[in-house]
Motif scaffolding. Structure first.
Motif, PDB file in Angstrom:
ATOM      1  N   ILE A  81       0.850  -1.183   0.000  1.00  0.00           N
ATOM      2  CA  ILE A  81       0.000   0.000   0.000  1.00  0.00           C
ATOM      3  C   ILE A  81       0.890   1.238   0.000  1.00  0.00           C
ATOM      4  O   ILE A  81       1.745   1.393   0.878  1.00  0.00           O
ATOM      5  N   PRO A  82       0.730   2.132  -0.949  1.00  0.00           N
ATOM      6  CA  PRO A  82       1.610   3.311  -1.036  1.00  0.00           C
ATOM      7  C   PRO A  82       1.287   4.336   0.046  1.00  0.00           C
ATOM      8  O   PRO A  82       0.229   4.300   0.688  1.00  0.00           O
ATOM      9  N   ASP A  83       2.226   5.262   0.252  1.00  0.00           N
ATOM     10  CA  ASP A  83       2.006   6.354   1.205  1.00  0.00           C
ATOM     11  C   ASP A  83       0.925   7.293   0.688  1.00  0.00           C
ATOM     12  O   ASP A  83       0.106   7.803   1.463  1.00  0.00           O
ATOM     13  N   GLU A  84       0.937   7.508  -0.619  1.00  0.00           N
ATOM     14  CA  GLU A  84      -0.017   8.415  -1.256  1.00  0.00           C
ATOM     15  C   GLU A  84      -0.491   7.817  -2.575  1.00  0.00           C
ATOM     16  O   GLU A  84       0.177   6.948  -3.155  1.00  0.00           O
ATOM     17  N   VAL A  85      -1.641   8.287  -3.046  1.00  0.00           N
ATOM     18  CA  VAL A  85      -2.177   7.814  -4.316  1.00  0.00           C
ATOM     19  C   VAL A  85      -2.870   8.982  -5.013  1.00  0.00           C
ATOM     20  O   VAL A  85      -3.442   9.862  -4.357  1.00  0.00           O
ATOM     21  N   SER A  86      -2.798   9.012  -6.322  1.00  0.00           N
ATOM     22  CA  SER A  86      -3.395  10.106  -7.095  1.00  0.00           C
ATOM     23  C   SER A  86      -4.661   9.638  -7.796  1.00  0.00           C
ATOM     24  O   SER A  86      -4.731   8.503  -8.300  1.00  0.00           O
ATOM     25  N   TYR A  87      -5.650  10.535  -7.827  1.00  0.00           N
ATOM     26  CA  TYR A  87      -6.923  10.239  -8.481  1.00  0.00           C
ATOM     27  C   TYR A  87      -7.538  11.556  -8.953  1.00  0.00           C
ATOM     28  O   TYR A  87      -7.615  12.525  -8.192  1.00  0.00           O
TER      29      TYR A  87
ATOM     30  N   GLY B  72       3.970   4.532  12.744  1.00  0.00           N
ATOM     31  CA  GLY B  72       2.968   5.564  12.503  1.00  0.00           C
ATOM     32  C   GLY B  72       1.571   5.028  12.751  1.00  0.00           C
ATOM     33  O   GLY B  72       0.639   5.788  13.016  1.00  0.00           O
ATOM     34  N   LEU B  73       1.419   3.693  12.686  1.00  0.00           N
ATOM     35  CA  LEU B  73       0.135   3.060  12.990  1.00  0.00           C
ATOM     36  C   LEU B  73      -0.193   3.284  14.462  1.00  0.00           C
ATOM     37  O   LEU B  73       0.637   3.056  15.343  1.00  0.00           O
ATOM     38  N   GLU B  74      -1.429   3.734  14.743  1.00  0.00           N
ATOM     39  CA  GLU B  74      -1.830   4.047  16.113  1.00  0.00           C
ATOM     40  C   GLU B  74      -2.933   3.143  16.646  1.00  0.00           C
ATOM     41  O   GLU B  74      -2.998   2.892  17.850  1.00  0.00           O
ATOM     42  N   THR B  75      -3.804   2.651  15.774  1.00  0.00           N
ATOM     43  CA  THR B  75      -4.979   1.921  16.246  1.00  0.00           C
ATOM     44  C   THR B  75      -5.224   0.652  15.432  1.00  0.00           C
ATOM     45  O   THR B  75      -5.265   0.692  14.203  1.00  0.00           O
ATOM     46  N   ILE B  76      -5.396  -0.462  16.142  1.00  0.00           N
ATOM     47  CA  ILE B  76      -5.875  -1.700  15.543  1.00  0.00           C
ATOM     48  C   ILE B  76      -7.254  -1.935  16.130  1.00  0.00           C
ATOM     49  O   ILE B  76      -7.393  -2.203  17.325  1.00  0.00           O
TER      50      ILE B  76
ATOM     51  N   LYS C 150       3.491   4.296   5.102  1.00  0.00           N
ATOM     52  CA  LYS C 150       3.858   4.982   6.345  1.00  0.00           C
ATOM     53  C   LYS C 150       2.775   5.900   6.888  1.00  0.00           C
ATOM     54  O   LYS C 150       2.830   6.307   8.059  1.00  0.00           O
ATOM     55  N   ASN C 151       1.771   6.241   6.090  1.00  0.00           N
ATOM     56  CA  ASN C 151       0.728   7.161   6.553  1.00  0.00           C
ATOM     57  C   ASN C 151      -0.477   6.463   7.178  1.00  0.00           C
ATOM     58  O   ASN C 151      -1.405   7.132   7.648  1.00  0.00           O
TER      59      ASN C 151
END
Length: 217
Positions: free
Chosen positions: A60-66, A135-139, A101-102
């Motif tokens: 899964i990328p940090d960012e994606v464009s659409y 960077g992950l905070e919640t599961i 990372k986001n």
């Protein structure tokens, strides 16, 4: 007349702002798209959630464009949050997954698709390897319930592990990070975790039966 205008102008401004926010919300909720084999749902003006992939090995990328706009990928869900139905659960084609990372949140039942066989429910997803991001905070609740994943490294940024998050999971060893604050009810119940588990001093809440029927010493 001037007093009336002074009164009505801010009222109209608030109404117009509310209407714009409402219309934007409708627009956002209507947008889902696929990029490089991964499905996303727009969740805010600059964020998306990833909810499915057709790639056996998925990063899964940090960012994606659409539509000529770039979004941060900030959460992972088990199905399209715009549809809000686990009947359309994703990640069925994925064996190995790496999170960008986001990512801040792994959603409810994100990697758990339960199906009944002779009245016994089991997780039918084939995902057996995952790399969580710093960077992950919640599961959230039941995110990895009955997961086939045997090894997992929790990031040092993780704060919350939800209800049944790893219940019946096949993970044999796990280390809780010093950032952790809350462990939900039944979070590790009936798990395969063995040995001694250290609870960091940062933890302030442990739910009932969090480690019940596990092999933890």
């Amino acid at each position: 007349m001037a007093n009336y205008l002074n009164y009505i102008k801010p009222v109209c401004t608030r109404v117009f702002s509310t209407l714009l926010a409402f219309l934007f919300g409708l627009c956002v909720s209507a947008q889902s798209f696929v990029a490089d084999g991964i499905s996303y749902r727009v969740t805010s003006d600059n964020e998306v959630a990833a909810f499915d992939s057709k790639l056996e090995v998925t990063v899964i990328p940090d960012e994606v464009s659409y539509n000529d706009k770039t979004y941060k990928v900030t959460s992972v869900r088990g199905w399209d949050p715009g549809v809000n139905s686990s009947a359309t659960h994703g990640w069925g084609s994925v064996g190995k997954l790496t999170l960008g990372k986001n990512i801040k949140t792994i959603g409810v039942l994100a990697f758990c698709r339960l199906e009944s066989h002779n009245s016994v429910y089991e997780n039918t997803l084939d995902l057996d390897e995952i790399e969580l991001n710093e960077g992950l905070e919640t599961i959230e609740d039941a995110a990895f319930r009955e997961s086939k994943i045997r090894e997992i490294k929790l990031p040092q940024t993780l704060k919350t592990i939800g209800y049944e998050a790893f219940s019946r999971a096949r993970i044999h060893e796990i280390k809780l990070p010093s950032s952790l604050i809350s462990i939900g009810k039944n979070a590790f119940s009936n798990s395969y975790i063995t040995g001694v588990l250290d609870i960091p001093n940062s933890v302030t809440t442990i739910g009932e039966h969090a480690f019940s029927n596990s092999k933890i010493e």
